[in-house]
Design a protein around this motif. Structure first.
Motif, PDB file in Angstrom:
ATOM      1  N   UNK A 259       0.850  -1.181   0.000  1.00 37.35           N
ATOM      2  CA  UNK A 259       0.000   0.000   0.000  1.00 37.35           C
ATOM      3  C   UNK A 259       0.886   1.231   0.000  1.00 37.35           C
ATOM      4  N   UNK A 260       0.637   2.135  -0.935  1.00 35.14           N
ATOM      5  CA  UNK A 260       1.295   3.431  -0.955  1.00 35.14           C
ATOM      6  C   UNK A 260       0.265   4.465  -0.536  1.00 35.14           C
ATOM      7  N   UNK A 261       0.651   5.335   0.377  1.00 34.94           N
ATOM      8  CA  UNK A 261      -0.204   6.410   0.866  1.00 34.94           C
ATOM      9  C   UNK A 261       0.485   7.716   0.504  1.00 34.94           C
ATOM     10  N   UNK A 262      -0.225   8.597  -0.197  1.00 36.42           N
ATOM     11  CA  UNK A 262       0.377   9.840  -0.680  1.00 36.42           C
ATOM     12  C   UNK A 262      -0.486  11.034  -0.285  1.00 36.42           C
ATOM     13  N   UNK A 263       0.110  12.008   0.375  1.00 35.54           N
ATOM     14  CA  UNK A 263      -0.562  13.245   0.776  1.00 35.54           C
ATOM     15  C   UNK A 263      -0.346  14.292  -0.315  1.00 35.54           C
ATOM     16  N   UNK A 264      -1.433  14.855  -0.842  1.00 31.48           N
ATOM     17  CA  UNK A 264      -1.355  15.778  -1.976  1.00 31.48           C
ATOM     18  C   UNK A 264      -1.221  17.238  -1.541  1.00 31.48           C
ATOM     19  N   UNK A 265      -0.437  17.500  -0.522  1.00 32.60           N
ATOM     20  CA  UNK A 265      -0.321  18.866  -0.004  1.00 32.60           C
ATOM     21  C   UNK A 265       1.115  19.173   0.395  1.00 32.60           C
ATOM     22  N   UNK A 266       1.455  20.458   0.412  1.00 29.68           N
ATOM     23  CA  UNK A 266       2.804  20.878   0.811  1.00 29.68           C
ATOM     24  C   UNK A 266       2.826  21.483   2.209  1.00 29.68           C
ATOM     25  N   UNK A 267       1.692  21.473   2.889  1.00 30.12           N
ATOM     26  CA  UNK A 267       1.657  21.983   4.261  1.00 30.12           C
ATOM     27  C   UNK A 267       0.999  20.984   5.221  1.00 30.12           C
ATOM     28  N   UNK A 268       1.008  19.719   4.819  1.00 33.79           N
ATOM     29  CA  UNK A 268       0.575  18.605   5.671  1.00 33.79           C
ATOM     30  C   UNK A 268       1.420  17.411   5.264  1.00 33.79           C
ATOM     31  N   UNK A 269       1.572  16.460   6.169  1.00 31.40           N
ATOM     32  CA  UNK A 269       2.429  15.313   5.868  1.00 31.40           C
ATOM     33  C   UNK A 269       1.873  14.050   6.517  1.00 31.40           C
ATOM     34  N   UNK A 270       2.609  12.960   6.366  1.00 35.75           N
ATOM     35  CA  UNK A 270       2.202  11.660   6.888  1.00 35.75           C
ATOM     36  C   UNK A 270       3.249  11.124   7.855  1.00 35.75           C
ATOM     37  N   UNK A 271       2.786  10.424   8.869  1.00 33.00           N
ATOM     38  CA  UNK A 271       3.682   9.794   9.839  1.00 33.00           C
ATOM     39  C   UNK A 271       3.130   8.434  10.243  1.00 33.00           C
ATOM     40  N   UNK A 272       4.009   7.505  10.513  1.00 30.40           N
ATOM     41  CA  UNK A 272       3.652   6.309  11.262  1.00 30.40           C
ATOM     42  C   UNK A 272       4.218   6.558  12.649  1.00 30.40           C
ATOM     43  N   UNK A 273       3.328   6.491  13.644  1.00 30.57           N
ATOM     44  CA  UNK A 273       3.754   6.871  14.985  1.00 30.57           C
ATOM     45  C   UNK A 273       2.978   6.068  16.013  1.00 30.57           C
ATOM     46  N   UNK A 274       3.442   6.117  17.245  1.00 25.16           N
ATOM     47  CA  UNK A 274       2.769   5.409  18.336  1.00 25.16           C
ATOM     48  C   UNK A 274       1.330   5.873  18.469  1.00 25.16           C
ATOM     49  N   UNK A 275       0.430   4.901  18.671  1.00 26.81           N
ATOM     50  CA  UNK A 275      -0.985   5.237  18.800  1.00 26.81           C
ATOM     51  C   UNK A 275      -1.545   4.923  20.179  1.00 26.81           C
ATOM     52  N   UNK A 276      -0.705   4.509  21.120  1.00 24.30           N
ATOM     53  CA  UNK A 276      -1.195   4.116  22.444  1.00 24.30           C
ATOM     54  C   UNK A 276      -1.222   5.265  23.435  1.00 24.30           C
ATOM     55  N   UNK A 277      -0.253   6.134  23.389  1.00 26.16           N
ATOM     56  CA  UNK A 277      -0.132   7.210  24.371  1.00 26.16           C
ATOM     57  C   UNK A 277      -0.226   8.559  23.671  1.00 26.16           C
ATOM     58  N   UNK A 278      -1.307   9.312  23.889  1.00 24.19           N
ATOM     59  CA  UNK A 278      -1.486  10.601  23.217  1.00 24.19           C
ATOM     60  C   UNK A 278      -0.404  11.633  23.538  1.00 24.19           C
ATOM     61  N   UNK A 279       0.351  11.426  24.601  1.00 20.97           N
ATOM     62  CA  UNK A 279       1.417  12.384  24.914  1.00 20.97           C
ATOM     63  C   UNK A 279       2.499  12.361  23.837  1.00 20.97           C
ATOM     64  N   UNK A 280       2.624  11.253  23.114  1.00 20.26           N
ATOM     65  CA  UNK A 280       3.588  11.188  22.007  1.00 20.26           C
ATOM     66  C   UNK A 280       3.230  12.230  20.957  1.00 20.26           C
ATOM     67  N   UNK A 281       1.958  12.302  20.591  1.00 25.34           N
ATOM     68  CA  UNK A 281       1.531  13.284  19.593  1.00 25.34           C
ATOM     69  C   UNK A 281       1.736  14.712  20.093  1.00 25.34           C
ATOM     70  N   UNK A 282       1.419  14.956  21.349  1.00 25.61           N
ATOM     71  CA  UNK A 282       1.607  16.297  21.905  1.00 25.61           C
ATOM     72  C   UNK A 282       3.083  16.691  21.911  1.00 25.61           C
ATOM     73  N   UNK A 283       3.953  15.744  22.281  1.00 23.50           N
ATOM     74  CA  UNK A 283       5.392  16.024  22.275  1.00 23.50           C
ATOM     75  C   UNK A 283       5.900  16.293  20.864  1.00 23.50           C
ATOM     76  N   UNK A 284       5.415  15.532  19.877  1.00 30.55           N
ATOM     77  CA  UNK A 284       5.813  15.773  18.490  1.00 30.55           C
ATOM     78  C   UNK A 284       5.407  17.174  18.039  1.00 30.55           C
ATOM     79  N   UNK A 285       4.179  17.558  18.354  1.00 30.40           N
ATOM     80  CA  UNK A 285       3.702  18.885  17.968  1.00 30.40           C
ATOM     81  C   UNK A 285       4.551  19.980  18.609  1.00 30.40           C
ATOM     82  N   UNK A 286       4.869  19.839  19.889  1.00 33.46           N
ATOM     83  CA  UNK A 286       5.706  20.839  20.569  1.00 33.46           C
ATOM     84  C   UNK A 286       7.108  20.883  19.971  1.00 33.46           C
ATOM     85  N   UNK A 287       7.660  19.730  19.638  1.00 37.04           N
ATOM     86  CA  UNK A 287       8.995  19.686  19.047  1.00 37.04           C
ATOM     87  C   UNK A 287       9.020  20.439  17.715  1.00 37.04           C
TER      88      UNK A 287
END
Length: 139
Positions: free
Chosen positions: A38-66
């Motif tokens: 499966x290929x997943x392609x985002x058609x935008x230059x101001x949004x992107x794709x990530x494979x990331x941990x889905x168990x602890x929402x603090x991971x997403x918050x830390x990524x956003x702050x970083x």
């Protein structure tokens, strides 16, 4: 060999990570492909794709702050601001991540790790409808 293409529209609430694993799994499940890619392609230059941990929402918050620290909204730093102060930082954040992912399929399912989810990473402050293209090949 079979293949299929699908355009997935995702409404974002503004800056942050949106879990898109469920609709992607649904698409894959409808294709009756046992082994493939499966290929997943985002058609935008101001949004992107990530494979990331889905168990602890603090991971997403830390990524956003970083990403706020490495590509801040600071009008003194950028020339490009056509769509506002978050315009160039959004492009930088996309350049530092990715707009395409490839995920193998086995037994008709995505070969993701136990704690992995697929995310659209919205880099703009306001809401958007983003388009992600899914292309599957296999047998």
């Amino acid at each position: 060999m079979r293949q299929a293409l699908h355009h997935l529209e995702i409404d974002t609430p503004g800056r942050g990570l949106v879990d898109i694993t469920a609709p992607i799994r649904e698409f894959v499940g409808e294709q009756s492909i046992d082994i493939g890619l499966l290929t997943i392609f985002c058609r935008h230059t101001s949004a992107s794709l990530l494979i990331q941990e889905n168990a602890d929402p603090s991971v997403q918050r830390d990524l956003e702050r970083y990403f706020e620290t490495i590509a801040p909204e600071d009008p003194r730093r950028y020339e490009h601001d056509t769509e506002g102060p978050d315009d160039m930082p959004a492009h930088l954040r996309t350049a530092l991540t990715q707009v395409q992912l490839s995920i193998p399929l086995e037994h008709g399912r995505l070969v993701l790790g136990t704690w992995q989810g697929i995310y659209l990473f919205e880099h703009r402050a306001r809401t958007h409808t983003r388009e992600v293209v899914l292309h599957i090949m296999g047998s």
